[in-house]
Structures are given as structure tokens and as C-alpha cells.
Design an enzyme around this catalytic site. Structure first.
Site, short mmCIF file in Angstrom:
data_model
loop_
_atom_site.label_atom_id
_atom_site.label_comp_id
_atom_site.label_asym_id
_atom_site.label_seq_id
_atom_site.Cartn_x
_atom_site.Cartn_y
_atom_site.Cartn_z
N HIS A 102 0.84 -1.13 -0.01
CA HIS A 102 -0.04 -0.13 0.06
C HIS A 102 0.77 1.18 0.01
O HIS A 102 1.93 1.09 0.48
CB HIS A 102 -1.01 0.05 1.35
N PHE A 103 0.41 2.47 -0.58
CA PHE A 103 0.94 3.57 -0.50
C PHE A 103 0.02 4.39 0.71
O PHE A 103 -1.09 4.21 0.85
CB PHE A 103 0.77 4.46 -1.70
P1 5GP Z 1 2.17 0.27 7.35
O1 5GP Z 1 2.70 0.05 8.65
O2 5GP Z 1 1.92 -1.36 6.76
O3 5GP Z 1 3.02 0.76 6.39
O4 5GP Z 1 0.72 0.79 7.33
C1 5GP Z 1 -0.44 0.09 8.00
C2 5GP Z 1 -1.46 0.95 7.99
O5 5GP Z 1 -2.68 0.49 8.15
C3 5GP Z 1 -1.20 1.85 9.21
O6 5GP Z 1 -1.38 3.52 9.00
C4 5GP Z 1 -2.55 1.78 10.23
O7 5GP Z 1 -2.86 2.79 10.79
C5 5GP Z 1 -3.37 1.16 9.01
N1 5GP Z 1 -4.46 0.25 9.42
C6 5GP Z 1 -4.33 -0.76 10.31
N2 5GP Z 1 -5.28 -1.57 10.40
C7 5GP Z 1 -6.11 -0.83 9.68
C8 5GP Z 1 -7.53 -1.25 9.36
O8 5GP Z 1 -8.24 -2.19 9.94
N3 5GP Z 1 -8.24 -0.25 8.57
C9 5GP Z 1 -7.74 0.84 8.12
N4 5GP Z 1 -8.48 1.54 7.40
N5 5GP Z 1 -6.43 1.05 8.31
C10 5GP Z 1 -5.66 0.16 9.27
#
Ligand code: 5GP
Length: 139
Positions: A102-103
């Protein structure tokens, strides 16, 4: 590590988990981060499953960037931010916590610091209202 198709973003793609969507097309979905680092924090994912940018097809990566650019322009306008940070983390060593590529679209304004990553849930009614404004601003 093998791709886990039960991760939360894969569930959003399949419609098995809710999301405050701002945009969707055949290849991508954009939705509000529920633990935003700043107001207007949006996530963009490909529908194709893959843990990192290295695990998806070039076509999926191209669609992901195209949607990120389109949605980021709308976010910038809606929250009236002079800058926008686009972030994309690959692997836990890079800070990735959800293993579906994801971005992050993170609008930036001078004097507004980022909150800690993935810590504090936002008010869902406010997220819903902001999602509708961003969706309406996408051209
Ligand atoms: P990463 O750490 O993988 O780059 O980012 C994951 C992002 O997903 C985080 O910014 C976190 O706040 C978000 N996130 C985690 N669980 C959920 C969810 O259930 N729904 C949404 N919309 N965002 C989520």
C-alpha cells in the site's frame, strides 16, 4: 514469507471488512487510515494480492501509482495542505505492519507534526465525513 490472504487489506478488497472508501476502480481501492498520522491520511492498495511492491505485477504497481497520484491531489485540496508525503514501506524492517502492499497519502503543513504510526484510532464519524469530501474532490 508467503502472502497471507487473511490480512485486513485483503479482507477490504473482498468486501469482508469495512472501510471508509474514497475511490475504487478495477485494480485499486483508496480508503481512510483508521489510525491517521494526520488529518487526511489515506491508504491506496492494489486489488492484486502481494506483500510488498516487489511481489506484485508491473501492471498492478502502475495502477497503484496512478490511483495514488489521483487521490493525493484530492486529499491536498480538501485539507488545504501545501505538501503531500507519499510513503510505501516494504518489510517489517522498513516499518511495514500490514502485509498487503500500500501507499500512504499523508498531507503535510508547516507546524503540524505527524502522530505516531498506527497508534490511535480516529473518530469514525469524522473519518466518514472526510472520506465523502475527498471522494467528491477526485477528478
Ligand atoms: P504500514 O505500517 O503497513 O505501512 O501501514 C499500515 C497502516 O494501516 C497503518 O497506518 C495503520 O494505521 C493502518 N491500519 C491498520 N489496520 C487498519 C484497518 O483495519 N483499517 C484501516 N483503514 N487502516 C488500518
Amino acid at each position: 514469507m508467503a502472502y497471507d490472504s487473511n490480512n485486513i487489506f485483503a479482507k477490504i478488497v473482498r468486501g469482508e471488512a469495512p472501510a471508509f472508501k474514497v475511490y475504487e476502480d478495477d485494480h485499486t481501492i483508496a480508503f481512510m487510515d483508521i489510525m491517521p498520522q494526520v488529518e487526511g491520511h489515506v491508504l491506496v492498495i492494489p486489488k492484486e494480492g502481494g506483500e510488498t511492491i516487489f511481489d506484485i505485477s508491473d501492471d498492478a504497481a502502475a495502477a497503484l501509482v496512478k490511483t495514488t497520484k489521483k487521490v493525493a491531489a484530492a486529499v491536498k485540496k480538501v485539507v488545504d495542505a501545501p505538501g503531500v508525503m507519499l510513503a510505501q514501506l516494504n518489510g517489517s524492517a522498513a516499518g511495514q505492519t500490514v502485509f498487503h502492499v500500500h501507499f500512504h497519502i499523508i498531507p503535510r503543513s508547516g507546524g503540524i507534526d505527524l502522530k505516531l504510526h498506527a497508534r490511535e484510532k480516529a473518530d469514525f464519524e469524522q473519518l466518514k465525513a472526510l472520506a465523502a469530501k475527498i471522494a467528491a474532490a477526485i477528478v
